[in-house]
Write a protein that holds these residues in place. Structure first.
Motif, PDB file in Angstrom:
ATOM      1  N   PHE A 169      -1.785  -0.726  -4.298  1.00 50.35           N
ATOM      2  CA  PHE A 169      -2.865   0.159  -3.843  1.00 50.35           C
ATOM      3  C   PHE A 169      -2.251   1.516  -3.542  1.00 50.35           C
ATOM      4  O   PHE A 169      -1.222   1.599  -2.861  1.00 50.35           O
ATOM      5  CB  PHE A 169      -3.517  -0.432  -2.593  1.00 50.35           C
ATOM      6  N   ALA A 203       0.848  -1.203   0.000  1.00 50.72           N
ATOM      7  CA  ALA A 203       0.000   0.000   0.000  1.00 50.72           C
ATOM      8  C   ALA A 203       0.876   1.243   0.000  1.00 50.72           C
ATOM      9  O   ALA A 203       1.954   1.257   0.603  1.00 50.72           O
ATOM     10  CB  ALA A 203      -0.911   0.008   1.225  1.00 50.72           C
ATOM     11  N   THR A 241     -12.024  -4.921  -2.098  1.00 51.25           N
ATOM     12  CA  THR A 241     -10.794  -4.836  -2.873  1.00 51.25           C
ATOM     13  C   THR A 241     -10.291  -6.268  -3.098  1.00 51.25           C
ATOM     14  O   THR A 241     -10.841  -7.220  -2.532  1.00 51.25           O
ATOM     15  CB  THR A 241      -9.715  -4.036  -2.120  1.00 51.25           C
TER      16      THR A 241
END
Length: 287
Positions: A40, A8, A147
């Motif tokens: 992400f 992330a 997700t």
């Protein structure tokens, strides 16, 4: 099959009063995040425009379908094959503006959107007043969006002070929570870290929050310090005040592990509050 690990990235910005420049900055930073291995990438609150003047704000924002930042970041998500969360953009809604977040899939399609629920209306002791409700329309629904790695609870900035929202999102399946923000320097120094660590610990969830940072064109100063925090409350990544990309590897198995060790969501019980008033006795009569 859901993957258990992903990278992330918090994309920290210093958005100004030029929407197209802000768009270009966001696109460049998301591309940088992807080049560093992010699956992400999340931008901060008000990615598209940081502007105090209400008339200027209304002049520069439009409906969702015409927003250049949303269109550009959808294209980047498709181009790089990453999931992109736009922390929020200003979207015109009648005579007010929505502070709206978007989750965009790897194909560039919009998975979900969320309008900031809690609006900052306050009169401070120094005479300063904030009335977000005069410009913005508050949302009415919390959003947990799927997700490839699990469900993401979408919130924005001031929402982070309302613990019940995060508990509800976690109870409805969210393993990752987010509060992308434009915290002021003063409140950020006092509360940013403790609020984010508390929300992570209370729910046994990851907190991923990109932030605005530094001195903006309109004169406001934001705290920055984008953070990624694990379910045990440990800070995995943190920015300073400068724009940039801050990454951490997320192991989704840690959510089940922490919630198993400290099962606050399972152990929570309904209760009522009993208010007991103080009754002053008549000492003279009892003497």
């Amino acid at each position: 099959m859901t993957s258990t690990r992903f990278t992330a990235a918090c994309v920290q910005m210093r958005s100004g009063r030029d929407v197209l420049k802000n768009r270009d900055d966001a696109v460049a930073l998301v591309r940088e995040a992807a080049s560093q291995g992010a699956h992400f990438a999340q931008t901060p609150e008000m990615t598209s425009l940081v502007c105090r003047d209400r008339a200027e704000l209304f002049d520069k924002v439009g409906p969702e379908a015409q927003d250049p930042v949303l269109a550009a970041l959808r294209e980047v998500a498709r181009e790089k094959g990453v999931v992109v969360q736009i922390g929020s953009i200003a979207v015109k809604e009648g005579d007010k503006v929505a502070n709206r977040a978007f989750l965009i899939g790897q194909d560039g399609d919009i998975i979900a959107s969320y309008d900031k629920i809690h609006l900052y209306d306050v009169d401070l002791p120094n005479g300063e007043s904030w009335r977000e409700s005069a410009t913005y329309t508050g949302g009415a629904s919390a959003v947990a969006a799927e997700t490839p790695w699990g469900y993401l609870g979408m919130t924005i900035c001031y929402d982070v002070r309302f613990a019940a929202l995060y508990k509800a999102l976690a109870e409805n399946g969210a393993s990752f929570l987010s509060a992308p923000a434009a915290f002021t320097k003063q409140t950020g120094e006092a509360h940013w870290h403790v609020l984010h660590r508390a929300r992570a610990i209370e729910t046994g969830s990851f907190m991923i929050s990109a932030a605005q940072g530094g001195l903006h064109e309109d004169g406001r100063e934001t705290f920055g310090h984008s953070v990624i925090i694990d379910p045990w409350g440990r800070v995995l990544a943190e920015g300073g005040t400068e724009p940039g990309v801050f990454l951490a590897e997320i192991d989704t198995a840690l959510v089940a592990d922490v919630r198993g060790r400290i099962p606050t969501l399972k152990n929570a019980r309904p209760f009522k509050v009993e208010v007991v008033p103080f009754i002053e006795t008549d000492r003279a009569a009892s003497a």
